[in-house]
Design a protein around this motif. Structure first.
Motif, PDB file in Angstrom:
ATOM      1  N   LEU A 156     127.596 -21.492  66.861  1.00 42.24           N
ATOM      2  CA  LEU A 156     128.253 -21.300  65.563  1.00 42.24           C
ATOM      3  C   LEU A 156     129.732 -21.664  65.599  1.00 42.24           C
ATOM      4  O   LEU A 156     130.249 -22.247  64.649  1.00 42.24           O
ATOM      5  N   SER A 157     130.414 -21.356  66.665  1.00 41.22           N
ATOM      6  CA  SER A 157     131.850 -21.652  66.730  1.00 41.22           C
ATOM      7  C   SER A 157     132.118 -23.159  66.817  1.00 41.22           C
ATOM      8  O   SER A 157     133.236 -23.602  66.567  1.00 41.22           O
ATOM      9  N   ARG A 158     131.102 -23.942  67.144  1.00 44.74           N
ATOM     10  CA  ARG A 158     131.267 -25.390  67.271  1.00 44.74           C
ATOM     11  C   ARG A 158     130.705 -26.152  66.069  1.00 44.74           C
ATOM     12  O   ARG A 158     130.681 -27.374  66.057  1.00 44.74           O
ATOM     13  N   ARG A 159     130.241 -25.430  65.061  1.00 40.99           N
ATOM     14  CA  ARG A 159     129.524 -26.046  63.935  1.00 40.99           C
ATOM     15  C   ARG A 159     130.327 -27.132  63.229  1.00 40.99           C
ATOM     16  O   ARG A 159     129.791 -28.169  62.866  1.00 40.99           O
ATOM     17  N   ILE A 210     130.731 -30.266  65.399  1.00 41.14           N
ATOM     18  CA  ILE A 210     129.446 -30.960  65.484  1.00 41.14           C
ATOM     19  C   ILE A 210     129.162 -31.686  64.174  1.00 41.14           C
ATOM     20  O   ILE A 210     128.707 -32.823  64.177  1.00 41.14           O
ATOM     21  N   GLY A 211     129.424 -31.017  63.057  1.00 40.49           N
ATOM     22  CA  GLY A 211     129.173 -31.617  61.752  1.00 40.49           C
ATOM     23  C   GLY A 211     128.031 -31.002  60.980  1.00 40.49           C
ATOM     24  O   GLY A 211     127.524 -31.587  60.027  1.00 40.49           O
ATOM     25  N   PHE A 212     127.603 -29.802  61.363  1.00 36.39           N
ATOM     26  CA  PHE A 212     126.519 -29.131  60.644  1.00 36.39           C
ATOM     27  C   PHE A 212     126.954 -28.750  59.235  1.00 36.39           C
ATOM     28  O   PHE A 212     128.104 -28.361  59.004  1.00 36.39           O
ATOM     29  N   ASP A 213     126.005 -28.820  58.299  1.00 33.24           N
ATOM     30  CA  ASP A 213     126.274 -28.505  56.895  1.00 33.24           C
ATOM     31  C   ASP A 213     125.690 -27.174  56.442  1.00 33.24           C
ATOM     32  O   ASP A 213     126.148 -26.603  55.456  1.00 33.24           O
ATOM     33  N   ALA A 259     129.377 -17.784  58.992  1.00 39.02           N
ATOM     34  CA  ALA A 259     129.675 -19.169  59.367  1.00 39.02           C
ATOM     35  C   ALA A 259     129.316 -20.160  58.261  1.00 39.02           C
ATOM     36  O   ALA A 259     129.999 -21.170  58.086  1.00 39.02           O
ATOM     37  N   TYR A 260     128.245 -19.868  57.524  1.00 39.82           N
ATOM     38  CA  TYR A 260     127.736 -20.776  56.488  1.00 39.82           C
ATOM     39  C   TYR A 260     127.539 -20.010  55.176  1.00 39.82           C
ATOM     40  O   TYR A 260     126.408 -19.792  54.756  1.00 39.82           O
ATOM     41  N   PRO A 261     128.607 -19.592  54.516  1.00 34.91           N
ATOM     42  CA  PRO A 261     128.456 -18.783  53.293  1.00 34.91           C
ATOM     43  C   PRO A 261     127.575 -19.475  52.251  1.00 34.91           C
ATOM     44  O   PRO A 261     127.862 -20.594  51.828  1.00 34.91           O
TER      45      PRO A 261
END
Length: 139
Positions: free
Chosen positions: A63-66, A69-72, A91-93
């Motif tokens: 999660l701290s690298r999201r 990395i480029g996760f949406d 992390a992903y509201p």
């Protein structure tokens, strides 16, 4: 993997979510977390180049690298069971899809979701409606 991502784009999908980004845990030391992060970043660049969003599947440790990395968004399996829903939601509201496989975990995830997660109960085989093993419920 590139052909898989391209195929999803050509079929009209909006996103992909690669699994097993925690394979370093089962590699007997042949992979490191950094290897999986680098691979995930390659997949994210490819997905974005095809106009697709890409989801982080499980692996709360990343999660701290999201962002790097480029996760949406995130797809979390059993965050209710493992008490990780808050981590994903922070992390992903508004961009977390949680799949639970046990009724009690569905209840836990629904209690904790506060409108921040999309939660569903399913059977592991994703059986079609009418099949004896089919399970589907939401909050």
């Amino acid at each position: 993997m590139g052909a898989w991502i391209d195929g999803c784009a050509h079929r009209g999908f909006q996103a992909v979510e690669p699994d097993n980004l925690d394979s370093y845990e089962r590699s007997g030391g042949r992979l490191t977390p950094g290897d999986n992060v680098a691979f995930a970043a390659l997949l994210a660049r490819r997905a974005h180049a095809d106009g697709l969003a890409i989801g982080q599947k499980n692996t709360a440790e990343l999660l701290s690298r999201r962002q790097s990395i480029g996760f949406d968004f995130a797809v979390a399996e059993e965050c209710g069971r493992y008490d990780e829903c808050d981590r994903y939601a922070s992390a992903y509201p508004g961009r977390v899809f949680d799949i639970e496989y046990r009724e009690r975990d569905l209840k836990a995830a629904c209690r904790d979701r506060d409108g921040r997660l999309s939660v569903v109960l399913r059977d592991r085989d994703v059986s079609p409606p009418g099949a004896p093993s089919h399970r589907f419920a939401t909050c």
